[in-house]
Design a protein around this motif. Structure first.
Motif, PDB file in Angstrom:
ATOM      1  N   THR A   1       0.824  -1.206   0.000  1.00  0.00           N
ATOM      2  CA  THR A   1       0.000   0.000   0.000  1.00  0.00           C
ATOM      3  C   THR A   1       0.862   1.262   0.000  1.00  0.00           C
ATOM      4  OG1 THR A   1      -0.060   0.143   2.410  1.00  0.00           O
ATOM      5  CG2 THR A   1      -1.764  -1.215   1.350  1.00  0.00           C
ATOM      6  N   LEU A   2       0.207   2.381  -0.185  1.00  0.00           N
ATOM      7  CA  LEU A   2       0.875   3.669  -0.127  1.00  0.00           C
ATOM      8  C   LEU A   2       1.479   3.881   1.258  1.00  0.00           C
ATOM      9  CD1 LEU A   2       1.578   6.291  -1.568  1.00  0.00           C
ATOM     10  CD2 LEU A   2      -0.652   7.182  -0.894  1.00  0.00           C
ATOM     11  N   GLU A   3       0.779   3.439   2.281  1.00  0.00           N
ATOM     12  CA  GLU A   3       1.301   3.542   3.650  1.00  0.00           C
ATOM     13  C   GLU A   3       2.578   2.714   3.808  1.00  0.00           C
ATOM     14  OE1 GLU A   3       0.374   5.531   6.218  1.00  0.00           O
ATOM     15  OE2 GLU A   3      -0.937   6.410   4.692  1.00  0.00           O
ATOM     16  N   ASP A   4       2.616   1.536   3.209  1.00  0.00           N
ATOM     17  CA  ASP A   4       3.827   0.712   3.249  1.00  0.00           C
ATOM     18  C   ASP A   4       4.992   1.457   2.604  1.00  0.00           C
ATOM     19  OD1 ASP A   4       2.466  -1.396   4.467  1.00  0.00           O
ATOM     20  OD2 ASP A   4       1.985  -2.340   2.525  1.00  0.00           O
ATOM     21  N   LEU A   5       4.741   2.105   1.474  1.00  0.00           N
ATOM     22  CA  LEU A   5       5.779   2.866   0.782  1.00  0.00           C
ATOM     23  C   LEU A   5       6.273   3.999   1.648  1.00  0.00           C
ATOM     24  CD1 LEU A   5       7.476   3.500  -1.709  1.00  0.00           C
ATOM     25  CD2 LEU A   5       5.530   4.813  -2.589  1.00  0.00           C
ATOM     26  N   LYS A   6       5.363   4.738   2.277  1.00  0.00           N
ATOM     27  CA  LYS A   6       5.752   5.833   3.143  1.00  0.00           C
ATOM     28  C   LYS A   6       6.641   5.352   4.299  1.00  0.00           C
ATOM     29  CE  LYS A   6       1.760   8.799   2.225  1.00  0.00           C
ATOM     30  NZ  LYS A   6       0.507   9.360   2.757  1.00  0.00           N
ATOM     31  N   GLU A   7       6.253   4.242   4.905  1.00  0.00           N
ATOM     32  CA  GLU A   7       7.038   3.680   5.989  1.00  0.00           C
ATOM     33  C   GLU A   7       8.422   3.277   5.506  1.00  0.00           C
ATOM     34  OE1 GLU A   7       5.078   0.493   8.044  1.00  0.00           O
ATOM     35  OE2 GLU A   7       3.239   1.661   8.305  1.00  0.00           O
ATOM     36  N   ASP A   8       8.484   2.666   4.332  1.00  0.00           N
ATOM     37  CA  ASP A   8       9.774   2.261   3.782  1.00  0.00           C
ATOM     38  C   ASP A   8      10.658   3.462   3.480  1.00  0.00           C
ATOM     39  OD1 ASP A   8       9.101  -0.383   3.982  1.00  0.00           O
ATOM     40  OD2 ASP A   8       8.610  -0.629   1.844  1.00  0.00           O
ATOM     41  N   LEU A   9      10.068   4.528   2.941  1.00  0.00           N
ATOM     42  CA  LEU A   9      10.830   5.734   2.637  1.00  0.00           C
ATOM     43  C   LEU A   9      11.315   6.431   3.900  1.00  0.00           C
ATOM     44  CD1 LEU A   9       8.781   7.197  -0.359  1.00  0.00           C
ATOM     45  CD2 LEU A   9      11.024   6.086  -0.444  1.00  0.00           C
ATOM     46  N   GLU A  10      10.497   6.438   4.953  1.00  0.00           N
ATOM     47  CA  GLU A  10      10.905   7.024   6.221  1.00  0.00           C
ATOM     48  C   GLU A  10      12.062   6.233   6.820  1.00  0.00           C
ATOM     49  OE1 GLU A  10       7.502   7.268   8.782  1.00  0.00           O
ATOM     50  OE2 GLU A  10       6.490   8.726   7.482  1.00  0.00           O
ATOM     51  N   GLY A  11      12.058   4.926   6.607  1.00  0.00           N
ATOM     52  CA  GLY A  11      13.138   4.093   7.118  1.00  0.00           C
ATOM     53  C   GLY A  11      14.474   4.347   6.444  1.00  0.00           C
ATOM     54  N   LEU A  12      14.420   4.876   5.239  1.00  0.00           N
ATOM     55  CA  LEU A  12      15.664   5.186   4.517  1.00  0.00           C
ATOM     56  C   LEU A  12      16.245   6.478   5.049  1.00  0.00           C
ATOM     57  CD1 LEU A  12      14.623   4.298   0.864  1.00  0.00           C
ATOM     58  CD2 LEU A  12      16.152   3.023   2.345  1.00  0.00           C
TER      59      LEU A  12
END
Length: 98
Positions: free
Chosen positions: A87-98
């Motif tokens: 999901t878009l939320e998954d992408l946001k979480e992944d980007l924040e982790g970077l």
């Protein structure tokens, strides 16, 4: 310990099974066991991938359920064109982790 299961099939299906058994050099019971085993395995993979698509399980869990490697499951996902539940939320979480 093996368990005996019985079922009724129509004449045409029985004839086809007997033809396959003759061509493969097996008895009817062996053919039936192989077909049943394959059908159950296919159902388990299909059901597990549906659960994955619905976000209920991970690919690792699918692999464990089905007795497959992770790469075999990835190949099944590609082959069956399964939607990856990202999901878009998954992408946001992944980007924040970077």
């Amino acid at each position: 310990m093996p368990v005996t299961l019985t079922t009724r099939v129509d004449d045409e299906l029985a004839k086809l099974i007997d033809e396959i058994a003759a061509k493969e050099g097996m008895d009817r019971s062996t053919v039936m066991r192989r077909f049943l085993s394959k059908a159950v395995r296919d159902w388990l993979i299909e059901r597990s991938l549906k659960d994955y698509e619905d976000g209920k399980v991970t690919l690792w869990q699918v692999a464990e359920r089905c007795g497959l490697s992770l790469w075999e499951v990835v190949n099944e996902v590609k082959k069956r064109e399964i939607h990856v539940p990202y999901t878009l939320e998954d992408l946001k979480e992944d980007l924040e982790g970077l």
